[in-house]
Design a protein around this motif. Sequence first.
Motif, PDB file in Angstrom:
ATOM      1  N   ILE A 207       0.789  -1.191   0.108  1.00 52.32           N
ATOM      2  CA  ILE A 207       0.181  -0.041  -0.021  1.00 52.32           C
ATOM      3  C   ILE A 207       0.848   1.238  -0.036  1.00 52.32           C
ATOM      4  O   ILE A 207       0.647   2.232  -0.762  1.00 52.32           O
ATOM      5  CB  ILE A 207      -0.942  -0.031   1.182  1.00 52.32           C
ATOM      6  N   ALA A 208       2.160   1.185   0.797  1.00 55.55           N
ATOM      7  CA  ALA A 208       2.668   2.323   0.994  1.00 55.55           C
ATOM      8  C   ALA A 208       3.536   2.579  -0.661  1.00 55.55           C
ATOM      9  O   ALA A 208       3.548   3.799  -0.882  1.00 55.55           O
ATOM     10  CB  ALA A 208       4.072   2.312   2.094  1.00 55.55           C
ATOM     11  N   VAL A 211       1.117   4.555  -2.816  1.00 55.89           N
ATOM     12  CA  VAL A 211       0.706   6.121  -2.559  1.00 55.89           C
ATOM     13  C   VAL A 211       2.105   6.834  -2.900  1.00 55.89           C
ATOM     14  O   VAL A 211       2.182   7.968  -2.469  1.00 55.89           O
ATOM     15  CB  VAL A 211       0.029   6.287  -1.294  1.00 55.89           C
ATOM     16  N   ARG A 212       3.047   6.332  -3.190  1.00 54.42           N
ATOM     17  CA  ARG A 212       4.300   7.281  -3.797  1.00 54.42           C
ATOM     18  C   ARG A 212       3.984   8.108  -4.882  1.00 54.42           C
ATOM     19  O   ARG A 212       4.386   7.887  -5.991  1.00 54.42           O
ATOM     20  CB  ARG A 212       5.595   6.261  -3.772  1.00 54.42           C
ATOM     21  N   TYR A 218      -3.555  18.826   0.993  1.00 48.41           N
ATOM     22  CA  TYR A 218      -4.818  18.644   1.617  1.00 48.41           C
ATOM     23  C   TYR A 218      -5.332  19.473   2.257  1.00 48.41           C
ATOM     24  O   TYR A 218      -4.415  20.396   3.159  1.00 48.41           O
ATOM     25  CB  TYR A 218      -4.852  17.206   2.420  1.00 48.41           C
ATOM     26  N   ARG A 269       7.482   3.328   4.249  1.00 50.95           N
ATOM     27  CA  ARG A 269       8.010   2.965   2.941  1.00 50.95           C
ATOM     28  C   ARG A 269       8.984   1.684   3.244  1.00 50.95           C
ATOM     29  O   ARG A 269       9.404   1.156   2.063  1.00 50.95           O
ATOM     30  CB  ARG A 269       8.758   4.199   2.179  1.00 50.95           C
ATOM     31  N   LYS A 302      -5.189   4.809   7.621  1.00 51.13           N
ATOM     32  CA  LYS A 302      -4.711   4.792   6.176  1.00 51.13           C
ATOM     33  C   LYS A 302      -4.350   6.078   5.755  1.00 51.13           C
ATOM     34  O   LYS A 302      -3.517   6.318   5.007  1.00 51.13           O
ATOM     35  CB  LYS A 302      -5.805   3.816   5.355  1.00 51.13           C
ATOM     36  N   GLU A 303      -5.349   6.926   5.864  1.00 44.06           N
ATOM     37  CA  GLU A 303      -5.134   8.343   5.348  1.00 44.06           C
ATOM     38  C   GLU A 303      -4.347   9.200   5.727  1.00 44.06           C
ATOM     39  O   GLU A 303      -3.470   9.880   5.218  1.00 44.06           O
ATOM     40  CB  GLU A 303      -6.674   9.032   5.407  1.00 44.06           C
ATOM     41  N   LYS A 306      -1.013   7.848   4.270  1.00 40.21           N
ATOM     42  CA  LYS A 306      -1.051   8.435   3.096  1.00 40.21           C
ATOM     43  C   LYS A 306      -0.368   9.927   3.106  1.00 40.21           C
ATOM     44  O   LYS A 306       0.343  10.507   2.173  1.00 40.21           O
ATOM     45  CB  LYS A 306      -2.390   8.324   2.313  1.00 40.21           C
ATOM     46  N   ARG A 307      -0.916  10.788   4.040  1.00 41.62           N
ATOM     47  CA  ARG A 307      -0.532  12.031   3.895  1.00 41.62           C
ATOM     48  C   ARG A 307       0.617  12.146   4.364  1.00 41.62           C
ATOM     49  O   ARG A 307       1.331  13.232   4.060  1.00 41.62           O
ATOM     50  CB  ARG A 307      -1.432  12.770   5.240  1.00 41.62           C
ATOM     51  N   LEU A 309       3.148  10.408   3.868  1.00 40.53           N
ATOM     52  CA  LEU A 309       4.028  10.134   2.378  1.00 40.53           C
ATOM     53  C   LEU A 309       3.991  11.078   1.347  1.00 40.53           C
ATOM     54  O   LEU A 309       4.636  11.196   0.544  1.00 40.53           O
ATOM     55  CB  LEU A 309       3.540   8.698   2.106  1.00 40.53           C
ATOM     56  N   MET A 310       2.693  11.747   1.382  1.00 38.90           N
ATOM     57  CA  MET A 310       2.513  12.753   0.339  1.00 38.90           C
ATOM     58  C   MET A 310       2.426  14.020   0.355  1.00 38.90           C
ATOM     59  O   MET A 310       2.835  14.738  -0.483  1.00 38.90           O
ATOM     60  CB  MET A 310       1.084  12.147  -0.506  1.00 38.90           C
TER      61      MET A 310
END
Length: 420
Positions: A207-208, A211-212, A218, A269, A302-303, A306-307, A309-310
């Motif tokens: 999953i990680a 989302v790269r 946001y 990661r 999960k969100e 993601k944040r 990472l992103m």
Amino acid sequence: MDNPKSQPPPPPLTLDNLGVIKVLGKGAMGTVFLVHDTFHDPCALSPFALKTVDKSSFPYSKPDAERRARWETTVLSRLRHPFLPTLLGFSETSDILCYAVPYCPGGDLNALRYTQSDRVFSPCAIRFYLAEIVIALEHLHTLGIAYRDLKPENILIQQSGHVTLTDFDLSRSLTPNKNLNSLEFYSDPGTDYLPAQQTEYKIFRHIAKLVRLPNKKYTSTTTTTARNGLRKVKSARVSPVSRRNPSSFYERSNSFVGTEEYVAPEILRGEGHEFSVDWWALGVLCYEMSYGRTPFKGKNRKETFKRILMMEPEFIGKKSALTDLIGKLLDKDPTRRLGYKRGASEIKEHEFFDGLKWDLLTEVVRPPFLPLRDATDLTEVKKGGINITEYFEKLKAPPSPLWSPSNDDEWRSNVSLTEF
């Protein structure tokens, strides 16, 4: 680096002499009591905190939990620093394992923040607390220990108003990477996990990778509130899975551990991590002290991941030395993160700390907050109370207060990837 095995054993505790004043809280690894020595200190003039682990109710497998508790006592026995706890004593029976540390009557930094106007600290207070935390982390890194669980609930306020870091069960000892081809690792406490847990760890790694993506802004944020108004924050103290990744001057840990909103992107990661994860967490802490929330909080775990990472942290108002410091600590590339090359020295040289006399911090007599001892602490002492052995014999049900002094707050409660 000091060898933990070379440290003298901690002084033994006589459990029958320990009187319970009150329950300070309950955490993932045990229950913490405020106690006093009824024989040498009958009036409880010098109470201390006693962390106890009930062997019959370990949250993980018994061997792992016991290993984590023993690891924490090993770390504590090595510490001799004004902003870190010391191991006052240790005892073990067939039912419980317990160890004593100094009592910090000021509670934790999260509870203290909620007493501030708008639930944020002033820049002066932030500078003071951050400086002491930097020095504490610097000392740990000098010993070769990566802390890996920096968050407000683990920063306690001493009677003097100075800070103390607590909870070292997620810390890890890293050794210099002298031979890249035959690197030997210290094992993480608790690396023996069920195959199902390791499989879920690999699933999240996938999953990680998905989302790269390029950084995306946001704007929405979500929070939940407990009955007393303290923000509920969940935790990702996840099962470690160790691997070898010999690509730096220090060995790198691949354990997936930490607290959800404070986990560094390199942990997510699966790239392996070093001391720089502590500087990332320092940036998240600094942001929360400034804005009253963490920078990457999502609707669910999960969100949030993601944040992390992103997205980049969002700042309100004009740029300042403080926001510059936060931004440099929250660089997603650990090799470019402030503190990666020269450790705490880089952070001390940042303009936010200009003019600070680092060597005189311990001599500050008027910190931002000075706690008052609660007179109700002596209620049980006057009643006679019970000793710690009787407590476990008579009270089989777990106590209601939480380990964090931020009572009624879920305070980043312990979870695993099985909850995804």
